[in-house]
Design an enzyme around this catalytic site. Structure first.
Site, PDB file in Angstrom:
ATOM      1  N   LYS A  77       0.804  -1.222  -0.096  1.00 47.08           N
ATOM      2  CA  LYS A  77       0.130   0.043  -0.064  1.00 47.08           C
ATOM      3  C   LYS A  77       0.817   1.188  -0.078  1.00 47.08           C
ATOM      4  O   LYS A  77       0.396   2.566  -0.200  1.00 47.08           O
ATOM      5  CB  LYS A  77      -1.145  -0.019   1.164  1.00 47.08           C
ATOM      6  CG  LYS A  77      -0.504   0.271   2.610  1.00 47.08           C
ATOM      7  CD  LYS A  77      -1.158   0.171   3.768  1.00 47.08           C
ATOM      8  CE  LYS A  77      -0.646   0.288   5.018  1.00 47.08           C
ATOM      9  NZ  LYS A  77       0.081   1.471   5.278  1.00 47.08           N
ATOM     10  N   ASP A  78       2.029   1.283   0.138  1.00 44.31           N
ATOM     11  CA  ASP A  78       3.099   2.434   0.328  1.00 44.31           C
ATOM     12  C   ASP A  78       3.443   2.492  -1.061  1.00 44.31           C
ATOM     13  O   ASP A  78       4.191   3.763  -1.322  1.00 44.31           O
ATOM     14  CB  ASP A  78       4.097   2.032   1.217  1.00 44.31           C
ATOM     15  CG  ASP A  78       3.724   1.994   2.851  1.00 44.31           C
ATOM     16  OD1 ASP A  78       2.718   2.567   3.072  1.00 44.31           O
ATOM     17  OD2 ASP A  78       4.623   1.456   3.590  1.00 44.31           O
ATOM     18  N   ARG A 125      -8.259   8.156   5.575  1.00 46.34           N
ATOM     19  CA  ARG A 125      -9.323   7.060   4.843  1.00 46.34           C
ATOM     20  C   ARG A 125     -10.045   6.534   6.015  1.00 46.34           C
ATOM     21  O   ARG A 125     -11.329   6.469   6.296  1.00 46.34           O
ATOM     22  CB  ARG A 125      -8.688   6.082   4.302  1.00 46.34           C
ATOM     23  CG  ARG A 125      -9.592   4.626   3.878  1.00 46.34           C
ATOM     24  CD  ARG A 125      -8.789   3.441   3.476  1.00 46.34           C
ATOM     25  NE  ARG A 125      -7.837   3.068   4.361  1.00 46.34           N
ATOM     26  CZ  ARG A 125      -8.010   2.331   5.493  1.00 46.34           C
ATOM     27  NH1 ARG A 125      -9.205   1.796   5.626  1.00 46.34           N
ATOM     28  NH2 ARG A 125      -7.013   1.810   6.220  1.00 46.34           N
ATOM     29  N   ARG A 126      -9.419   6.447   7.142  1.00 45.84           N
ATOM     30  CA  ARG A 126      -9.820   5.743   8.400  1.00 45.84           C
ATOM     31  C   ARG A 126     -10.827   6.901   9.086  1.00 45.84           C
ATOM     32  O   ARG A 126     -11.918   6.770   9.647  1.00 45.84           O
ATOM     33  CB  ARG A 126      -8.854   5.144   9.497  1.00 45.84           C
ATOM     34  CG  ARG A 126      -8.496   3.699   8.766  1.00 45.84           C
ATOM     35  CD  ARG A 126      -7.352   3.015   9.969  1.00 45.84           C
ATOM     36  NE  ARG A 126      -6.744   1.997   9.370  1.00 45.84           N
ATOM     37  CZ  ARG A 126      -5.448   2.012   9.094  1.00 45.84           C
ATOM     38  NH1 ARG A 126      -4.498   3.068   9.851  1.00 45.84           N
ATOM     39  NH2 ARG A 126      -4.722   0.700   8.860  1.00 45.84           N
ATOM     40  N   ARG A 143       0.644   9.164  14.390  1.00 50.08           N
ATOM     41  CA  ARG A 143       1.797   8.591  13.694  1.00 50.08           C
ATOM     42  C   ARG A 143       2.634   7.645  14.534  1.00 50.08           C
ATOM     43  O   ARG A 143       2.601   7.816  15.732  1.00 50.08           O
ATOM     44  CB  ARG A 143       2.642   9.745  13.126  1.00 50.08           C
ATOM     45  CG  ARG A 143       2.320  10.373  11.708  1.00 50.08           C
ATOM     46  CD  ARG A 143       2.355   9.385  10.611  1.00 50.08           C
ATOM     47  NE  ARG A 143       3.587   8.860  10.400  1.00 50.08           N
ATOM     48  CZ  ARG A 143       4.773   9.427   9.915  1.00 50.08           C
ATOM     49  NH1 ARG A 143       4.724  10.800   9.392  1.00 50.08           N
ATOM     50  NH2 ARG A 143       5.672   8.814   9.874  1.00 50.08           N
ATOM     51  N   ARG A 149       2.445   3.330  18.809  1.00 51.88           N
ATOM     52  CA  ARG A 149       0.741   3.563  18.880  1.00 51.88           C
ATOM     53  C   ARG A 149       0.160   2.727  19.931  1.00 51.88           C
ATOM     54  O   ARG A 149      -0.738   3.443  20.837  1.00 51.88           O
ATOM     55  CB  ARG A 149       0.146   3.162  17.574  1.00 51.88           C
ATOM     56  CG  ARG A 149       0.579   3.989  16.410  1.00 51.88           C
ATOM     57  CD  ARG A 149      -0.128   3.509  15.028  1.00 51.88           C
ATOM     58  NE  ARG A 149       0.674   4.123  13.865  1.00 51.88           N
ATOM     59  CZ  ARG A 149       0.127   4.309  12.748  1.00 51.88           C
ATOM     60  NH1 ARG A 149      -0.999   3.814  12.411  1.00 51.88           N
ATOM     61  NH2 ARG A 149       0.753   4.807  11.750  1.00 51.88           N
ATOM     62  N   CYS A 236      -1.954   7.822  -1.380  1.00 54.38           N
ATOM     63  CA  CYS A 236      -2.317   7.235  -0.199  1.00 54.38           C
ATOM     64  C   CYS A 236      -2.878   8.174   0.683  1.00 54.38           C
ATOM     65  O   CYS A 236      -3.573   7.713   1.711  1.00 54.38           O
ATOM     66  CB  CYS A 236      -1.238   6.487   0.362  1.00 54.38           C
ATOM     67  SG  CYS A 236       0.091   7.544   0.974  1.00 54.38           S
TER      68      CYS A 236
END
Length: 309
Positions: A77-78, A125-126, A143, A149, A236
């Site tokens: 996805k990156d 997106r989230r 981040r 996290r 992205c």
């Protein structure tokens, strides 16, 4: 001769690269050395949407082209949707669970979170999909690597965080998810949970070695998702989601692709789907992107509504 595998230095990147290195060793008997590469994305704490596409892969690609490493492992996805001259994705291994996961204090699920709960996530997106729920939940930019996290959650900075379930699983921390989110509720990022194993295009011998790691169904699913993303001309940082699944159809395996586009505040949410053959996976993605455009996807970034009137 030892093969040099370029990787980012985070625990997750190392875990992903170690899995690929072990598979190469098993299939070839050759030694694989992990070479840590620091990317611009690793040096910055700015939100992903400000950094732009490719911040986690450009340094790895530069090292490949300079012959400093032989191949690299990326979180697919990156990768920018445009191909890199002189390089090729030689393998797409079998995908981990592509869904998002919620980790909440007190073991709560998303529906159990109280009003005004703070949910940390690094993805627009989230954030858009949390806003689209129409509840009094506060999505807060976050981040850092997975451990960072989870630590911030434990220290009380957030009531919950949302992150890729694949990342938790690859770090052996999948059990910490208090809920794996249904794609009907939280559609993942294109190519989430998939890896891209990249090498130089002219290295025919290594391409043949790496091809043994390729999973046909994962490659087709990712091709459909990324074709949708490319057709919408978004990176992205855009609130676009897609998930393709392979299922047995009347005439063999079929791709079932779901795509969605959101405004950042969640006031605009458009979800559509399409099916097609594995051979036409990329065209399925492009066709679904056109469907989304016809229904107003291009207006998503310009729409601003109050999700909590």
């Amino acid at each position: 001769m030892t093969l040099r595998l370029g990787t980012r230095g985070s625990a997750l990147a190392m875990a992903q690269s170690t899995t690929v290195a072990d598979a190469v060793r098993e299939r070839t008997g050759r030694d694989v050395e992990l070479v840590e590469i620091v990317t611009s994305g690793d040096r910055s704490s700015a939100p992903i949407q400000q950094l732009g596409v490719g911040v986690f892969v450009s340094a790895l690609r530069d090292a490949l082209l300079a012959n400093e490493i032989d191949f690299a492992v990326h979180s697919y996805k990156d990768l920018p949707t445009a191909t890199a001259k002189g390089l090729v994705v030689a393998a797409v291994p079998q995908r981990q669970d592509p869904r998002d996961a919620l980790v909440a204090r007190g073991g709560l699920t998303l529906n159990e979170l109280p009003d005004d709960a703070r949910i940390g996530t690094g993805a627009l997106r989230r954030i858009a999909q949390i806003n689209a729920l129409g509840r009094r939940l506060h999505a807060v930019p976050l981040r850092g690597n997975v451990d960072t996290r989870l630590r911030k959650l434990a220290e009380g900075e957030f009531d919950a965080i949302v992150l890729a379930h694949a990342g938790l699983a690859r770090l052996g921390r999948g059990a910490e998810a208090t809920e794996v989110l249904d794609p009907l509720l939280m559609l993942p990022a294109p190519a989430q949970g998939a890896l891209a194993v990249e090498c130089r295009e002219d290295d025919a011998e290594l391409r043949e070695v790496l091809a043994a790691l390729d999973d046909e169904y994962t490659r087709a699913a990712v091709a459909a998702e990324r074709a949708l993303l490319a057709e919408l001309e978004a990176g992205c940082s855009a609130p676009i989601a897609a998930l393709a699944e392979v299922a047995e159809g009347d005439e063999g395996p079929e791709i079932y692709l779901r795509g969605a586009v959101f405004s950042p505040d969640g006031g605009f949410a458009l979800r559509l789907s399409r099916t097609g053959t594995l051979a036409d996976a990329a065209e399925v993605g492009r066709a679904l992107a056109r469907d989304l455009r016809e229904e107003g996807a291009d207006n998503a970034l310009g729409v601003q509504h109050d999700p909590h009137p």
